[in-house]
Design a protein around this motif. Structure first.
Motif, PDB file in Angstrom:
ATOM      1  N   PHE A   1      68.472  54.685 -80.926  1.00  0.00           N
ATOM      2  CA  PHE A   1      67.708  53.744 -80.230  1.00  0.00           C
ATOM      3  C   PHE A   1      66.758  52.968 -80.942  1.00  0.00           C
ATOM      4  O   PHE A   1      65.458  53.330 -81.411  1.00  0.00           O
ATOM      5  CB  PHE A   1      66.702  54.651 -79.153  1.00  0.00           C
ATOM      6  CG  PHE A   1      67.615  55.420 -78.335  1.00  0.00           C
ATOM      7  CD1 PHE A   1      68.093  54.992 -77.111  1.00  0.00           C
ATOM      8  CD2 PHE A   1      68.160  56.918 -78.460  1.00  0.00           C
ATOM      9  CE1 PHE A   1      68.792  55.620 -76.163  1.00  0.00           C
ATOM     10  CE2 PHE A   1      68.844  57.471 -77.591  1.00  0.00           C
ATOM     11  CZ  PHE A   1      69.180  56.713 -76.580  1.00  0.00           C
ATOM     12  N   GLU A   2      67.206  51.741 -81.406  1.00  0.00           N
ATOM     13  CA  GLU A   2      66.438  51.006 -82.686  1.00  0.00           C
ATOM     14  C   GLU A   2      65.288  50.164 -81.899  1.00  0.00           C
ATOM     15  O   GLU A   2      64.216  50.139 -82.712  1.00  0.00           O
ATOM     16  CB  GLU A   2      67.655  49.985 -83.344  1.00  0.00           C
ATOM     17  CG  GLU A   2      68.527  51.002 -84.035  1.00  0.00           C
ATOM     18  CD  GLU A   2      69.751  50.253 -84.499  1.00  0.00           C
ATOM     19  OE1 GLU A   2      69.694  48.998 -84.830  1.00  0.00           O
ATOM     20  OE2 GLU A   2      70.764  50.884 -84.706  1.00  0.00           O
ATOM     21  N   LYS A   3      65.660  49.642 -80.628  1.00  0.00           N
ATOM     22  CA  LYS A   3      64.561  48.815 -80.260  1.00  0.00           C
ATOM     23  C   LYS A   3      64.662  49.101 -78.597  1.00  0.00           C
ATOM     24  O   LYS A   3      65.733  49.431 -78.147  1.00  0.00           O
ATOM     25  CB  LYS A   3      65.023  47.388 -80.299  1.00  0.00           C
ATOM     26  CG  LYS A   3      64.867  46.953 -81.863  1.00  0.00           C
ATOM     27  CD  LYS A   3      65.313  45.402 -82.223  1.00  0.00           C
ATOM     28  CE  LYS A   3      65.128  45.301 -83.721  1.00  0.00           C
ATOM     29  NZ  LYS A   3      66.575  45.209 -84.130  1.00  0.00           N
ATOM     30  N   PRO A   4      63.486  48.789 -78.153  1.00  0.00           N
ATOM     31  CA  PRO A   4      63.337  49.048 -76.597  1.00  0.00           C
ATOM     32  C   PRO A   4      64.059  47.872 -75.899  1.00  0.00           C
ATOM     33  O   PRO A   4      64.130  46.719 -76.324  1.00  0.00           O
ATOM     34  CB  PRO A   4      62.007  49.022 -76.261  1.00  0.00           C
ATOM     35  CG  PRO A   4      61.069  48.341 -77.499  1.00  0.00           C
ATOM     36  CD  PRO A   4      62.190  48.589 -78.730  1.00  0.00           C
ATOM     37  N   ILE A   5      64.476  48.225 -74.588  1.00  0.00           N
ATOM     38  CA  ILE A   5      65.391  47.195 -73.899  1.00  0.00           C
ATOM     39  C   ILE A   5      64.269  46.982 -72.652  1.00  0.00           C
ATOM     40  O   ILE A   5      64.030  48.167 -71.972  1.00  0.00           O
ATOM     41  CB  ILE A   5      66.676  47.526 -73.331  1.00  0.00           C
ATOM     42  CG1 ILE A   5      67.478  47.782 -74.601  1.00  0.00           C
ATOM     43  CG2 ILE A   5      67.344  46.461 -72.417  1.00  0.00           C
ATOM     44  CD1 ILE A   5      68.926  48.339 -74.339  1.00  0.00           C
TER      45      ILE A   5
END
Length: 173
Positions: free
Chosen positions: A64-68
């Motif tokens: 989970f590298e970046k929020p969506i």
């Protein structure tokens, strides 16, 4: 089953829009919902490769590298990276696009394992996978090590039997 299939034949591209019911209190896509999207796209890729019903055996290495964000368009690209006897490893890459701003970024990656089954739910052999591009070959070659690690962690393989995985840590000279 000796039939071979090319990696590109299993590729699936799935698109979803992040709606309010998909988000947490920060208005980001919930992790469980993301895993649901990955599971669906990856299962379709495994079904396309095997021409069989498939069941999820594992989902690992989910990043989970970046929020969506709410309103983003999510695209999941999934494809089989290697086929074993009845199981297949699938790599999924997720990107989020903010259409009004014109930005798109990779946000998540995952490896999943699926098992092809017959009408009674028993494992059934799947076609061999043929990687073509350099990226497909890289994923294909790493799949055996990832599989051995999964089997060790599940208690289904002894570490000493994981020759591919062990070769990364043992000097053979």
């Amino acid at each position: 089953m000796n039939k071979k299939k090319f990696a590109r034949e299993s590729e699936v591209i799935m698109t979803e829009m992040v709606l309010p019911n998909d988000t947490n209190t920060l208005h980001n896509l919930m992790g469980g919902r993301m895993m649901h999207f990955i599971d669906i796209a990856s299962a379709i890729a495994a079904q396309k490769h095997s021409n069989r019903t498939v069941v999820t055996a594992s989902m690992d290495s989910v990043s989970f590298e970046k929020p969506i964000k709410l309103g983003n368009v999510v695209t999941i690209r999934a494809k089989v990276t290697r086929a074993f006897n009845s199981s297949m490893e699938v790599y999924a890459e997720v990107s989020a696009e903010d259409i009004p701003s014109g930005t798109k970024q990779i946000t998540n990656k995952a490896f999943c394992t699926f098992v092809a089954v017959d009408q009674s739910g028993n494992p059934i052999q799947v076609p061999e996978l043929v990687p073509e591009t350099a990226e497909e070959q890289r994923l294909y070659q790493g799949a055996l090590r990832r599989r051995q690690l999964r089997l060790i962690l599940a208690g289904r393989m002894k570490p000493d039997d994981a020759t591919e995985l062990k070769s990364l840590f043992v000097d053979n000279d």
